[in-house]
Write an enzyme that holds these catalytic residues in place. Structure first.
Site, PDB file in Angstrom:
ATOM      1  N   GLU A   3      32.157  40.330  39.911  1.00  0.00           N
ATOM      2  CA  GLU A   3      33.344  39.651  39.397  1.00  0.00           C
ATOM      3  C   GLU A   3      34.175  39.100  40.559  1.00  0.00           C
ATOM      4  OE1 GLU A   3      37.412  40.970  36.925  1.00  0.00           O
ATOM      5  OE2 GLU A   3      35.745  42.370  37.214  1.00  0.00           O
ATOM      6  N   ASP A  30      37.810  37.587  40.945  1.00  0.00           N
ATOM      7  CA  ASP A  30      39.094  37.287  40.327  1.00  0.00           C
ATOM      8  C   ASP A  30      39.838  36.253  41.173  1.00  0.00           C
ATOM      9  OD1 ASP A  30      38.734  39.098  38.228  1.00  0.00           O
ATOM     10  OD2 ASP A  30      39.472  40.758  39.432  1.00  0.00           O
ATOM     11  N   GLU A  79      44.744  36.423  39.030  1.00  0.00           N
ATOM     12  CA  GLU A  79      45.334  37.339  38.052  1.00  0.00           C
ATOM     13  C   GLU A  79      46.827  37.304  38.321  1.00  0.00           C
ATOM     14  OE1 GLU A  79      42.752  40.772  36.608  1.00  0.00           O
ATOM     15  OE2 GLU A  79      42.674  40.912  38.782  1.00  0.00           O
ATOM     16  N   HIS A 110      35.223  41.623  43.569  1.00  0.00           N
ATOM     17  CA  HIS A 110      34.656  42.937  43.253  1.00  0.00           C
ATOM     18  C   HIS A 110      33.136  42.795  43.268  1.00  0.00           C
ATOM     19  CE1 HIS A 110      38.406  44.510  41.131  1.00  0.00           C
ATOM     20  NE2 HIS A 110      38.589  43.208  40.977  1.00  0.00           N
TER      21      HIS A 110
END
Length: 458
Positions: free
Chosen positions: A232, A234, A237, A248
């Site tokens: 993942e 990101d 956010e 991640h």
């Protein structure tokens, strides 16, 4: 980065979910244009569309309209076991604007937080970008490339998250690998992330009914025996009070169903197959409390552009990912990212393995990111291709304090790494956010991708 205590799940009040294809509501994907740029800055407009995640959709028996799942409970007669449920239940089309508050206009996507639909109140949503065929996900390979978008999150208060990110889902939503998944990417199936969420109703073409337990604090959510894991990235956010960019990584490749220790739940957080903490760059957490927010250097009270560059060691699309660099553009001005102001750390403004190692040491955090391969593994995921996700959600487990407040709450806010934003530790309670900010929205627009320096005017 998600909280250590959270089973993180997006909060919603949709009625039910599934894998077969229903016929009671026509599925029409909202159109969304994006641009692919080339060196020199010329960009080609691509006509694309978005699709709602299957977890929000109405799930009913294949021969009628009886719910297979209501509230946070499965119908035992229709879903006595995973395979029977997948055979008995149909996933239907969505009324994007009327039920879910999802609208598009040219290159802009608007996600509304609370929508009073004809049959229920919906909270939050998650959508994926589809390819030109309008039925499979667009796959992004971003090494030695940059990804750019405009965002207006002026109406996102404390406790909410307007997120834009990439996950290593299957292009077809898993229908090729798992023939019992008849709906596929056209109906938003196959979600996964590094939290290995257990709240996904169908995983690998089977209903996640084994050991299903309704949430104690969310009447419309629950968790099953299995989780679903994958790499993942990101990109964004955020709410109006703070933002984080966080890679991640996992030791598994592609969407992978987990159970037991591999899911990394609870006290086994650092024993699972994925790095749940990630390596986050949150300007406030990294010591600059003047950089991003209403009236600050990046002024979240109005729209701005977010540029994320994925640099490789040899400046090629096949090289090893070595740096994730962030910059902003607002009111015609290019704004360099903030620099870290943490004792014991150099003045970093990008995510590198050196930054991640220094941050984990300074904050006393577990360095699962390095243990699982760091940026090189993130780059490997982009070699495979990743799916673009856009969502709006609130947090029933940790109230989004990990993004915009002091977290963990049992530590002194003066401890390095604990203060992550200006919001009160009493903020973010879902019932409060839902009742006080029902009109909260996030608007993502002007999505562009291409070689370094091609997507914005410098």
């Amino acid at each position: 980065m998600f909280p250590a205590l959270a089973l993180v799940s997006l909060s919603f009040l949709a009625i039910a979910y599934g894998q077969q294809v229903g016929t009671l509501t026509t599925e029409t994907h909202p159109k969304l244009s994006v641009q692919q740029c080339s060196s020199g800055g010329s960009c080609q407009t691509l006509q694309r569309s978005v699709v709602l995640d299957s977890n929000w959709r109405w799930l009913h028996d294949v021969s009628g309209s009886t719910n297979c799942y209501t509230g946070n409970t499965w119908d035992d007669s229709l879903c006595p076991d995973p395979t029977t449920c997948a055979s008995n239940c149909a996933l239907d089309g969505a009324d994007y604007s009327g039920t879910y508050g999802i609208t598009t206009s040219s290159n802009a996507l608007t996600l509304k937080f609370v929508t009073d639909g004809p049959y229920s109140t919906n909270i939050g949503s998650r959508v994926y970008l589809l390819d030109s065929d309008d039925s499979t996900y667009q796959m992004f390979k971003l090494k030695n490339q940059e990804f750019t978008f405009d965002v207006d999150m002026s109406k996102l208060p404390c406790g909410l998250n307007g997120a834009l990110y990439f996950v290593e889902m299957d292009k077809d939503g898993g229908s090729g690998r798992f023939p019992t998944n008849k709906a596929g990417s056209k109906y938003g199936t196959g979600y996964c992330d590094t939290q290995c969420p257990h709240d996904i109703k169908f995983i690998n073409g089977e209903a996640n009914v084994l050991d299903w337990a309704g949430s104690s604090n969310d009447p419309n959510a629950g968790s099953g025996h299995y989780g679903t894991c994958c790499n993942e990235m990101d990109i964004w956010e955020a709410n109006s009070m703070g933002a984080a960019v966080t890679p991640h990584v996992c030791t598994v490749k592609g969407q992978t169903r987990c159970e037991g220790t591999d899911c990394g739940d609870g006290d086994e957080r650092y024993d699972g197959v994925c790095d749940k903490d990630g390596c986050d760059f949150n300007s406030w957490r990294m010591g600059d409390q003047t950089f991003l927010g209403p009236g600050k250097t990046v002024d979240t009270s109005s729209k701005f552009t977010v540029v994320t560059q994925f640099l490789t060691a040899d400046n090629s699309t096949s090289g090893t990912l070595s740096k994730i660099r962030r910059l902003y553009v607002q009111n015609g001005k290019v704004i360099a990212n903030s620099k870290t102001q943490i004792s014991g750390m150099d003045a970093y403004d990008s995510i590198t393995d050196d930054f991640c190692n220094a941050q984990k040491t300074a904050f006393g955090d577990n360095n699962s990111f390095e243990k699982m391969g760091g940026l090189a593994i993130m780059g490997d995921a982009y070699d495979t291709g990743m799916v673009l996700v856009m969502s709006i959600w609130d947090d029933h487990e940790a109230k989004m304090l990990w993004l915009d407040s002091d977290y963990p709450t049992d530590k002194d806010a003066s401890t390095p790494g604990v203060s992550r934003g200006p919001c009160a530790t009493t903020s973010g309670v879902p019932t409060d956010v839902e009742s006080q900010s029902p009109d909260a929205t996030v608007v993502f627009s002007n999505i562009k991708f291409g070689p370094i320096g091609s997507t914005y005017a410098s």
